[in-house]
Enzyme design. Structure first.
Site, PDB file in Angstrom:
ATOM      1  CB  CYS A 120      -0.909  -0.035   1.235  1.00  0.00           C
ATOM      2  SG  CYS A 120      -1.854   1.469   1.427  1.00  0.00           S
ATOM      3  CB  CYS A 123      -0.465   2.265   4.236  1.00  0.00           C
ATOM      4  SG  CYS A 123      -2.001   1.705   3.525  1.00  0.00           S
ATOM      5  CG  ASP A 124       3.364   0.864   4.386  1.00  0.00           C
ATOM      6  OD1 ASP A 124       2.895   1.298   5.452  1.00  0.00           O
ATOM      7  OD2 ASP A 124       3.204  -0.312   3.996  1.00  0.00           O
TER       8      ASP A 124
END
Ligand code: NAP
Length: 288
Positions: A120, A123-124
Site C-alpha cells: 500500500c 499507507c507506507d
C-alpha cells in the site's frame, strides 16, 4: 465503501444497521491515493471519501464496529456473525467483504513484509521519502502508486510482466511523463535481496536493482471462506450472485468487489450496494 454505502440506503429506509469493518473505515478505497473517476467528485483522496461516507452513514444513524467475521450462521430468528471479539445478531446480512492484496509468491516476501515490502503506497509511502523504491504491477493500482510515490521518493522503478499496461491510458501517459519514474518491462521479480530488510531485487531480465522499498500492486483476491455455509463461491473464491445481489440463502445479500462480476470499480460497487440494501429492506418488510 460498499458496507457504509449500503448502510446509508438501509438506514434511510428505516432499518437499524450495524456495519462491521475488518480493518480501516472504508475498506480498500481508503488506501487509494486519488480517486478521479467517481461522479461529481473530480478528484478526492480515498481517505477523504471514506471519512465523508463514515460521517454520512453514522449521522443518519448507522452504527459501526470492528470485527473480523470468522463465520455467519443461520438461526431461527435470522443470522449470527461470529468474530473473535463476540457475536452479532441480525435479521438480514449484506456481505461486502471486498478483496485483499495478491502476493507475488517470491521467496521471503512474508519475512520482508514491513521491512521494505509493502502492498500500500498511501499507507507506507512516507517511510520512503527521498529513497529508491520499485512498484510491481500494470493495473490502475500500480500506476496510481507510481504517480503517488514519484512525488515522495527520489526514484521509482515500475516493473511489469508485459510490455502493455492494463491501467487506464490517462494514468499510463501520466507515469511516462514523470522524470523520476523508470519503466522496466517485460520483467518479473525473481529474488528479494537483503538480510534483515530489503536492499534490492533481482529481475527476470538479469538486472539487479538496489532499493529501499518494494510496493507490490498486482491485483486483489477475495477471502469469502467465512460465508461459505450460506453462499456459493466461484472457483476463484468470489461470491456467486447475479445483478440482483441475492445469494442462495434468503436474507443474505452480496455487494461490491467480493461478488462475481466483470468490472470492479467504485461505481459498480455503489450500484451493487444500493440493490443489495433495498433487497434486504424488501426481505425485512415481509416480516414487519
Ligand atoms: P488489476 O487491474 O487486476 O491489475 C493487476 C496487475 O498485476 C496486472 O497488470 C497483472 O498483469 C499484474 N499481475 C497479476 N499477477 C501478477 C503476478 N503474479 N506477478 C506479476 N504481475 C502480476 O489490479 P489492480 O490494479 O489492483 O486493480 C483492481 C481493480 O480495481 C481494477 O478493476 C481496477 O480498475 C480497479 N481500480 C481502479 C482505480 C481507479 O479507477 N482509479 C484505481 C485502482 C484500482 P497482467 O496485466 O499481465 O495481467
Amino acid at each position: 465503501m460498499a458496507g457504509l454505502t449500503s448502510a446509508i440506503y438501509a438506514v434511510r429506509a428505516g432499518r437499524s444497521v450495524l456495519v462491521l469493518e475488518r480493518e480501516g473505515i472504508g475498506g480498500q478505497i481508503a488506501t487509494s491515493p486519488k480517486v478521479e473517476n467517481y461522479p461529481a467528485a473530480a478528484s478526492i483522496s480515498g481517505a477523504e471519501l471514506s471519512d465523508r461516507l463514515f460521517e454520512q452513514a453514522t449521522s443518519l444513524g448507522a452504527e459501526l464496529d470492528f470485527g473480523d467475521v470468522t463465520s455467519v450462521e443461520k438461526t431461527e430468528t435470522g443470522f449470527v456473525a461470529h468474530t473473535e471479539d463476540g457475536d452479532f445478531e441480525a435479521r438480514s446480512v449484506i456481505i461486502a467483504s471486498g478483496v485483499h492484496h495478491r502476493k507475488l509468491g517470491t521467496p521471503r516476501e512474508e519475512e520482508l513484509f514491513g521491512r521494505g515490502v509493502s502492498y500500500c503506497a498511501v499507507c507506507d509511502g512516507a517511510f520512503y521519502k527521498g529513497k529508491r523504491v520499485a512498484v510491481v504491477g500494470g493495473g490502475n493500482t500500480a500506476l496510481s502508486a507510481a504517480v503517488f510515490l514519484a512525488g515522495i521518493c527520489a526514484e521509482v522503478t515500475l516493473i511489469h510482466r508485459r510490455d502493455e499496461f492494463r491501467a487506464e491510458r490517462y494514468l499510463v501517459e501520466q507515469v511516462k511523463k514523470l522524470e523520476n519514474v523508470r519503466i522496466v518491462t517485460p520483467a518479473t521479480v525473481e529474488e528479494l535481496l537483503g538480510e534483515d530488510k530489503l536492499s534490492g531485487l533481482r529481475l527476470s531480465n538479469g538486472e539487479e536493482l538496489a532499493l529501499d522499498g518494494l510496493f507490490v500492486c498486482i491485483g486483489k483476491v477475495p477471502d469469502n471462506a467465512a460465508f461459505s455455509a450460506l453462499v456459493d463461491l466461484t472457483e476463484d473464491g468470489f461470491i456467486d450472485a447475479g445483478e440482483d445481489c441475492h445469494t442462495r440463502t434468503e436474507g443474505v445479500f452480496v455487494a461490491g468487489d467480493c461478488r462475481k462480476k466483470e468490472v470492479r470499480q467504485l461505481t459498480t460497487a455503489a450500484a451493487d450496494v444500493c440493490v443489495a440494501a433495498l433487497g434486504a429492506c424488501d426481505y425485512l418488510n415481509r416480516f414487519s
